[in-house]
Design a protein around this motif. Structure first.
Motif, short mmCIF file in Angstrom:
data_model
loop_
_atom_site.label_atom_id
_atom_site.label_comp_id
_atom_site.label_asym_id
_atom_site.label_seq_id
_atom_site.Cartn_x
_atom_site.Cartn_y
_atom_site.Cartn_z
N UNK A 1 71.36 34.22 91.24
CA UNK A 1 70.76 32.96 91.69
C UNK A 1 71.80 31.85 91.75
N UNK A 2 71.93 31.23 92.93
CA UNK A 2 72.84 30.09 93.05
C UNK A 2 72.41 28.94 92.14
N UNK A 3 71.11 28.70 92.05
CA UNK A 3 70.62 27.57 91.27
C UNK A 3 70.91 27.74 89.79
N UNK A 4 70.91 28.97 89.31
CA UNK A 4 71.25 29.21 87.90
C UNK A 4 72.64 28.68 87.60
N UNK A 5 73.59 28.96 88.49
CA UNK A 5 74.96 28.53 88.26
C UNK A 5 75.11 27.03 88.43
N UNK A 6 74.52 26.48 89.48
CA UNK A 6 74.69 25.05 89.74
C UNK A 6 74.07 24.21 88.62
N UNK A 7 73.03 24.71 87.98
CA UNK A 7 72.37 23.96 86.92
C UNK A 7 73.18 23.87 85.64
N UNK A 8 74.27 24.60 85.55
CA UNK A 8 75.09 24.60 84.34
C UNK A 8 76.12 23.48 84.32
N UNK A 9 76.31 22.78 85.44
CA UNK A 9 77.43 21.84 85.55
C UNK A 9 76.96 20.39 85.70
N UNK A 10 77.80 19.49 85.17
CA UNK A 10 77.55 18.04 85.25
C UNK A 10 78.27 17.50 86.48
N UNK A 11 77.59 17.56 87.63
CA UNK A 11 78.20 17.08 88.87
C UNK A 11 78.25 15.56 88.93
N UNK A 12 77.27 14.90 88.32
CA UNK A 12 77.22 13.44 88.41
C UNK A 12 78.49 12.80 87.85
N UNK A 13 78.86 13.19 86.64
CA UNK A 13 80.06 12.63 86.02
C UNK A 13 81.31 13.02 86.81
N UNK A 14 81.37 14.27 87.26
CA UNK A 14 82.54 14.74 88.00
C UNK A 14 82.71 13.97 89.30
N UNK A 15 81.62 13.73 90.00
CA UNK A 15 81.71 12.99 91.26
C UNK A 15 82.23 11.58 91.02
N UNK A 16 81.77 10.95 89.93
CA UNK A 16 82.28 9.62 89.60
C UNK A 16 83.78 9.63 89.36
N UNK A 17 84.26 10.65 88.66
CA UNK A 17 85.70 10.76 88.38
C UNK A 17 86.49 10.94 89.68
N UNK A 18 85.98 11.77 90.55
CA UNK A 18 86.71 12.05 91.80
C UNK A 18 86.70 10.82 92.71
N UNK A 19 85.57 10.13 92.77
CA UNK A 19 85.53 8.91 93.58
C UNK A 19 86.51 7.87 93.05
N UNK A 20 86.64 7.80 91.72
CA UNK A 20 87.59 6.85 91.13
C UNK A 20 89.02 7.23 91.52
N UNK A 21 89.31 8.52 91.54
CA UNK A 21 90.64 8.97 91.98
C UNK A 21 90.86 8.62 93.45
N UNK A 22 89.81 8.80 94.26
CA UNK A 22 89.94 8.51 95.68
C UNK A 22 90.23 7.04 95.93
N UNK A 23 89.61 6.18 95.11
CA UNK A 23 89.85 4.74 95.26
C UNK A 23 91.21 4.34 94.72
N UNK A 24 91.75 5.13 93.79
CA UNK A 24 93.03 4.79 93.17
C UNK A 24 94.17 5.55 93.79
N UNK A 25 94.71 6.54 93.07
CA UNK A 25 95.88 7.26 93.58
C UNK A 25 95.59 8.13 94.80
N UNK A 26 94.33 8.44 95.05
CA UNK A 26 93.98 9.24 96.21
C UNK A 26 93.83 10.71 95.87
N UNK A 27 93.27 11.46 96.84
CA UNK A 27 93.03 12.88 96.67
C UNK A 27 93.86 13.67 97.65
N UNK A 28 94.38 14.81 97.22
CA UNK A 28 95.09 15.70 98.11
C UNK A 28 94.93 17.13 97.59
N UNK A 29 95.61 18.04 98.23
CA UNK A 29 95.49 19.44 97.84
C UNK A 29 95.99 19.69 96.42
N UNK A 30 97.00 18.94 96.01
CA UNK A 30 97.50 19.09 94.64
C UNK A 30 96.42 18.74 93.61
#
Length: 359
Positions: free
Chosen positions: A230-259
């Motif tokens: 089940x895809x939902x079983x796996x997705x329910x194990x992770x905290x996407x909300x906090x992670x998205x906030x961290x990534x957006x902060x990186x995007x606004x600051x140093x930026x995002x790339x493949x590294x």
């Protein structure tokens, strides 16, 4: 002058001068309870504050209070990372619920604790709902009979060929371990033959029953196997909300790339990798979440090729998060071969069509 930090939750300067340990313990329990009741509604900044406070409190209170904190936080999807790691490396009375339940702990955390701590910690890790081959290999190599039995009985524990062989070799005259292995649904024919060669008569009969039965004869193993589909079983194990906030902060600051994406993959930070992949690939978060968990990887490959991600980056992503459990080595090899054959221009055209855009 003290340099201890004060927060809206706790005045640590005053607390350090508090001689009554009972009051410190009570405060720690209250903070943990408050967070456990509000964690799903907390902002990223609030979680960071709680994390800082609870880590500091854990160093200032008695074991019973730390055990209480661990019990309140262990099952939370959005538990503070620093606190969870601190508690997981505590005495077993504190660490056990966190080691057994917390989805915040990554494989690298579990391996580090398994190698550093004793058998009780290893048994707690072995009892987790889901275990990767990376972790079970360490448990099999370094654990006692109790650890081996717990791993073998755990239908959610993925076993490598090396791990299976290690358990079989360890079973010796241990019929309980042999029986636990006989009840597993993931042993290949070679492993079954090896086990049968040294097993007791009762275990051989069990192996025969398992191989000839038509129904799902190990209910727990069947249930875990169904969950892992089940895809939902796996997705329910992770905290996407906090992670998205961290990534957006990186995007606004140093930026995002493949590294950035590679770093998250190497650290097994699946939700951060998903958010980064979504932004690099110009797709929605929900699309990225589902495309990076399903076993049909074609949509993921199309976005990756349209973004011109290196083959090594795709390989790292295929070895993290849910795919670490859901894909076999031969699956990854096949997927990487498929990726090599996709042309970037064709991928970009297909992605544009999916989005209803003109190429």
């Amino acid at each position: 002058m003290s340099n201890m930090p004060n927060t809206e939750l706790v005045n640590f300067e005053a607390l350090a001068n508090e001689p009554d340990m009972a009051r410190r313990n009570e405060l720690a329990r209250n903070v943990a309870t408050l967070f456990s009741l509000t964690s799903e509604k907390c902002s990223d900044e609030q979680i960071e504050v709680y994390d800082s406070v609870l880590v500091r409190l854990s160093d200032m209170v008695e074991m019973q209070a730390r055990a209480f904190i661990a019990g309140r936080l262990a099952s939370l999807r959005r538990a503070p990372e620093g606190t969870i790691r601190r508690l997981a490396d505590d005495d077993i009375e504190v660490a056990r619920p966190v080691l057994e339940q917390s989805t915040v702990l990554r494989d690298t955390d579990l391996v580090e604790i398994a190698l550093k701590r004793g058998e009780d910690h290893k048994v707690a890790i072995a009892a987790r709902e889901i275990l990767s081959e990376m972790v079970t290999d360490v448990l099999v190599e370094s654990g006692s009979t109790a650890v081996h039995r717990t791993v073998a009985r755990n239908g959610g524990a993925s076993l490598s060929a090396r791990g299976v062989l290690g358990l079989i070799q360890s079973s010796g005259l241990d019929e309980d371990l042999q029986m636990a292995l006989a009840d597993r649904q993931d042993l290949d024919e070679r492993a079954v033959s090896t086990l049968a060669a040294l097993a007791s008569e009762r275990v051989r009969m069990r192996l025969l029953e398992t191989s000839t039965s038509e129904g799902g004869e190990v209910p727990r193993a069947a249930r875990v196997a169904a969950q892992k589909l089940s895809n939902e079983f796996w997705l329910g194990r992770y905290d996407f909300e906090t992670a998205i906030g961290r990534v957006y902060a990186l995007a606004r600051g140093p930026g995002l790339d493949e590294d950035t994406l590679v770093r998250f993959a190497e650290e097994d930070r699946f939700p951060e990798a998903v958010a980064t992949f979504a932004m690099i690939g110009d797709i929605g978060i929900e699309e990225a979440k589902h495309w990076m968990v399903r076993t049909d990887t074609d949509p993921f490959l199309i976005v990756a090729k349209a973004s011109e991600l290196a083959l090594s980056t795709v390989e790292k992503l295929l070895n993290m998060g849910p795919w670490r459990y859901r894909l076999q080595a031969e699956d990854r090899a096949r997927i990487l071969d498929r990726y090599k054959g996709i042309k970037p221009q064709s991928a970009r055209l297909l992605l544009s069509q999916w989005h209803g855009r003109v190429a």
